[in-house]
Design a protein around this motif. Structure first.
Motif, PDB file in Angstrom:
ATOM      1  N   GLY A   1      60.791  83.302 128.164  1.00  0.00           N
ATOM      2  CA  GLY A   1      59.583  84.369 128.292  1.00  0.00           C
ATOM      3  C   GLY A   1      58.878  84.477 127.192  1.00  0.00           C
ATOM      4  O   GLY A   1      57.833  85.126 127.117  1.00  0.00           O
ATOM      5  N   THR A   2      59.025  83.576 126.276  1.00  0.00           N
ATOM      6  CA  THR A   2      58.020  83.486 125.082  1.00  0.00           C
ATOM      7  C   THR A   2      57.030  82.199 125.398  1.00  0.00           C
ATOM      8  O   THR A   2      57.433  81.392 125.964  1.00  0.00           O
ATOM      9  CB  THR A   2      58.843  83.356 123.748  1.00  0.00           C
ATOM     10  N   SER A   3      55.763  82.596 124.588  1.00  0.00           N
ATOM     11  CA  SER A   3      54.928  81.394 124.791  1.00  0.00           C
ATOM     12  C   SER A   3      55.048  80.060 123.900  1.00  0.00           C
ATOM     13  O   SER A   3      55.784  80.194 122.856  1.00  0.00           O
ATOM     14  CB  SER A   3      53.516  82.198 124.087  1.00  0.00           C
ATOM     15  N   THR A   4      55.091  79.132 124.331  1.00  0.00           N
ATOM     16  CA  THR A   4      54.937  77.854 123.860  1.00  0.00           C
ATOM     17  C   THR A   4      53.996  77.495 122.749  1.00  0.00           C
ATOM     18  O   THR A   4      53.984  76.510 122.083  1.00  0.00           O
ATOM     19  CB  THR A   4      55.254  76.593 124.711  1.00  0.00           C
ATOM     20  N   GLN A   5      52.787  78.451 122.835  1.00  0.00           N
ATOM     21  CA  GLN A   5      51.502  78.078 122.099  1.00  0.00           C
ATOM     22  C   GLN A   5      51.951  78.546 120.630  1.00  0.00           C
ATOM     23  O   GLN A   5      52.717  79.534 120.250  1.00  0.00           O
ATOM     24  CB  GLN A   5      50.554  78.813 122.396  1.00  0.00           C
ATOM     25  N   PRO A   6      51.687  77.673 119.511  1.00  0.00           N
ATOM     26  CA  PRO A   6      52.100  78.070 118.190  1.00  0.00           C
ATOM     27  C   PRO A   6      51.191  79.000 117.666  1.00  0.00           C
ATOM     28  O   PRO A   6      50.028  79.310 118.099  1.00  0.00           O
ATOM     29  CB  PRO A   6      51.807  76.472 117.362  1.00  0.00           C
ATOM     30  N   VAL A   7      51.924  79.898 116.740  1.00  0.00           N
ATOM     31  CA  VAL A   7      51.084  80.866 116.060  1.00  0.00           C
ATOM     32  C   VAL A   7      50.946  80.554 114.707  1.00  0.00           C
ATOM     33  O   VAL A   7      51.797  79.882 114.136  1.00  0.00           O
ATOM     34  CB  VAL A   7      52.226  82.230 116.148  1.00  0.00           C
ATOM     35  N   VAL A   8      49.732  80.584 114.069  1.00  0.00           N
ATOM     36  CA  VAL A   8      49.323  80.230 112.936  1.00  0.00           C
ATOM     37  C   VAL A   8      49.482  81.402 112.124  1.00  0.00           C
ATOM     38  O   VAL A   8      48.736  82.465 112.432  1.00  0.00           O
ATOM     39  CB  VAL A   8      47.807  79.615 112.965  1.00  0.00           C
ATOM     40  N   GLN A   9      50.049  81.467 111.007  1.00  0.00           N
ATOM     41  CA  GLN A   9      50.312  82.689 110.259  1.00  0.00           C
ATOM     42  C   GLN A   9      49.612  82.240 108.878  1.00  0.00           C
ATOM     43  O   GLN A   9      49.773  81.113 108.485  1.00  0.00           O
ATOM     44  CB  GLN A   9      51.895  82.982 110.004  1.00  0.00           C
ATOM     45  N   ILE A  10      48.871  83.093 108.099  1.00  0.00           N
ATOM     46  CA  ILE A  10      48.075  83.123 106.868  1.00  0.00           C
ATOM     47  C   ILE A  10      48.983  83.957 105.727  1.00  0.00           C
ATOM     48  O   ILE A  10      48.917  85.080 106.059  1.00  0.00           O
ATOM     49  CB  ILE A  10      46.775  83.198 107.197  1.00  0.00           C
ATOM     50  N   PHE A  11      49.369  83.478 104.831  1.00  0.00           N
ATOM     51  CA  PHE A  11      49.965  84.173 103.746  1.00  0.00           C
ATOM     52  C   PHE A  11      49.103  83.789 102.367  1.00  0.00           C
ATOM     53  O   PHE A  11      48.547  82.900 102.270  1.00  0.00           O
ATOM     54  CB  PHE A  11      51.179  83.683 103.573  1.00  0.00           C
ATOM     55  N   THR A  12      49.502  84.611 101.603  1.00  0.00           N
ATOM     56  CA  THR A  12      49.089  84.665  99.982  1.00  0.00           C
ATOM     57  C   THR A  12      49.998  83.695  99.681  1.00  0.00           C
ATOM     58  O   THR A  12      51.167  83.416 100.041  1.00  0.00           O
ATOM     59  CB  THR A  12      49.191  85.808  99.386  1.00  0.00           C
ATOM     60  N   SER A  13      49.767  83.180  98.429  1.00  0.00           N
ATOM     61  CA  SER A  13      50.707  82.293  97.852  1.00  0.00           C
ATOM     62  C   SER A  13      52.025  82.884  97.559  1.00  0.00           C
ATOM     63  O   SER A  13      52.822  82.114  97.175  1.00  0.00           O
ATOM     64  CB  SER A  13      50.062  81.688  96.439  1.00  0.00           C
TER      65      SER A  13
ATOM     66  N   LEU B   1      48.802  87.711 105.390  1.00  0.00           N
ATOM     67  CA  LEU B   1      47.330  88.410 105.446  1.00  0.00           C
ATOM     68  C   LEU B   1      46.921  88.410 107.003  1.00  0.00           C
ATOM     69  O   LEU B   1      46.142  89.261 107.285  1.00  0.00           O
ATOM     70  CB  LEU B   1      46.448  87.468 104.789  1.00  0.00           C
ATOM     71  N   GLY B   2      47.563  87.485 108.192  1.00  0.00           N
ATOM     72  CA  GLY B   2      47.128  87.655 109.191  1.00  0.00           C
ATOM     73  C   GLY B   2      47.725  86.585 110.170  1.00  0.00           C
ATOM     74  O   GLY B   2      48.445  85.522 109.466  1.00  0.00           O
ATOM     75  N   SER B   3      47.445  86.657 111.364  1.00  0.00           N
ATOM     76  CA  SER B   3      48.021  85.552 112.228  1.00  0.00           C
ATOM     77  C   SER B   3      47.302  85.729 113.463  1.00  0.00           C
ATOM     78  O   SER B   3      46.603  86.412 113.837  1.00  0.00           O
ATOM     79  CB  SER B   3      49.555  85.686 112.639  1.00  0.00           C
ATOM     80  N   PHE B   4      47.446  84.368 114.207  1.00  0.00           N
ATOM     81  CA  PHE B   4      46.681  84.084 115.713  1.00  0.00           C
ATOM     82  C   PHE B   4      47.274  83.028 116.294  1.00  0.00           C
ATOM     83  O   PHE B   4      48.101  82.257 115.913  1.00  0.00           O
ATOM     84  CB  PHE B   4      45.104  83.953 115.461  1.00  0.00           C
ATOM     85  N   LEU B   5      47.180  83.266 117.626  1.00  0.00           N
ATOM     86  CA  LEU B   5      47.731  82.217 118.605  1.00  0.00           C
ATOM     87  C   LEU B   5      46.794  81.167 118.618  1.00  0.00           C
ATOM     88  O   LEU B   5      45.666  81.518 118.935  1.00  0.00           O
ATOM     89  CB  LEU B   5      47.719  82.951 119.820  1.00  0.00           C
ATOM     90  N   TRP B   6      47.178  79.878 118.553  1.00  0.00           N
ATOM     91  CA  TRP B   6      46.509  78.662 118.557  1.00  0.00           C
ATOM     92  C   TRP B   6      46.062  78.392 119.869  1.00  0.00           C
ATOM     93  O   TRP B   6      47.229  77.942 120.345  1.00  0.00           O
ATOM     94  CB  TRP B   6      46.972  77.690 117.614  1.00  0.00           C
ATOM     95  N   GLU B   7      45.172  78.434 120.376  1.00  0.00           N
ATOM     96  CA  GLU B   7      44.630  78.131 121.853  1.00  0.00           C
ATOM     97  C   GLU B   7      44.420  76.636 121.874  1.00  0.00           C
ATOM     98  O   GLU B   7      43.101  76.499 122.064  1.00  0.00           O
ATOM     99  CB  GLU B   7      43.712  78.989 122.278  1.00  0.00           C
ATOM    100  N   SER B   8      45.295  75.949 121.621  1.00  0.00           N
ATOM    101  CA  SER B   8      44.895  74.568 121.703  1.00  0.00           C
ATOM    102  C   SER B   8      44.724  73.949 122.911  1.00  0.00           C
ATOM    103  O   SER B   8      45.149  74.130 124.012  1.00  0.00           O
ATOM    104  CB  SER B   8      46.076  73.632 120.870  1.00  0.00           C
TER     105      SER B   8
END
Length: 100
Positions: free
Chosen positions: A37-49, A54-61
């Motif tokens: 039931g989960t998406s196989t599309q990767p999630v891109v996560q953005i972090f500070t060092s 900071l944010g994330s998004f579903l990569w619609e490849s």
């Protein structure tokens, strides 16, 4: 550092220069267990060092990841093997999309 629960061995990582942001996504070449039931599309996560998200998004490849990197003004550029490229802000919002 605030990297709790982050297994970098199963991720692709893109670090900007001079201690700037870090982007991660699941390594599509590796074997990863996916719950029903989960998406196989990767999630891109953005972090500070230091590991603060900071944010994330579903990569619609439409293709495979050919490369990615950070611009001097800290936009994440994601390039697919299809020639499609997209720029994302530090918070994961799509800023621009183009075809190469």
């Amino acid at each position: 550092m605030l990297w709790e629960g982050m297994d970098l061995q199963t991720k692709r990582v893109c670090c900007s220069s001079c201690g700037g942001p870090i982007a991660t996504m699941r390594d599509e070449q590796g074997v990863t267990l996916v719950a029903v039931g989960t998406s196989t599309q990767p999630v891109v996560q953005i972090f500070t060092s230091s590991g603060v998200e900071l944010g994330s998004f579903l990569w619609e490849s439409r293709g495979r990841l050919a490369g990615w990197g950070w611009t001097p003004d800290l936009h994440l550029v994601v390039v697919e093997d299809t020639g499609r490229a997209a720029l994302y802000t530090l918070h994961g919002r799509k800023a621009r999309e183009l075809s190469l």
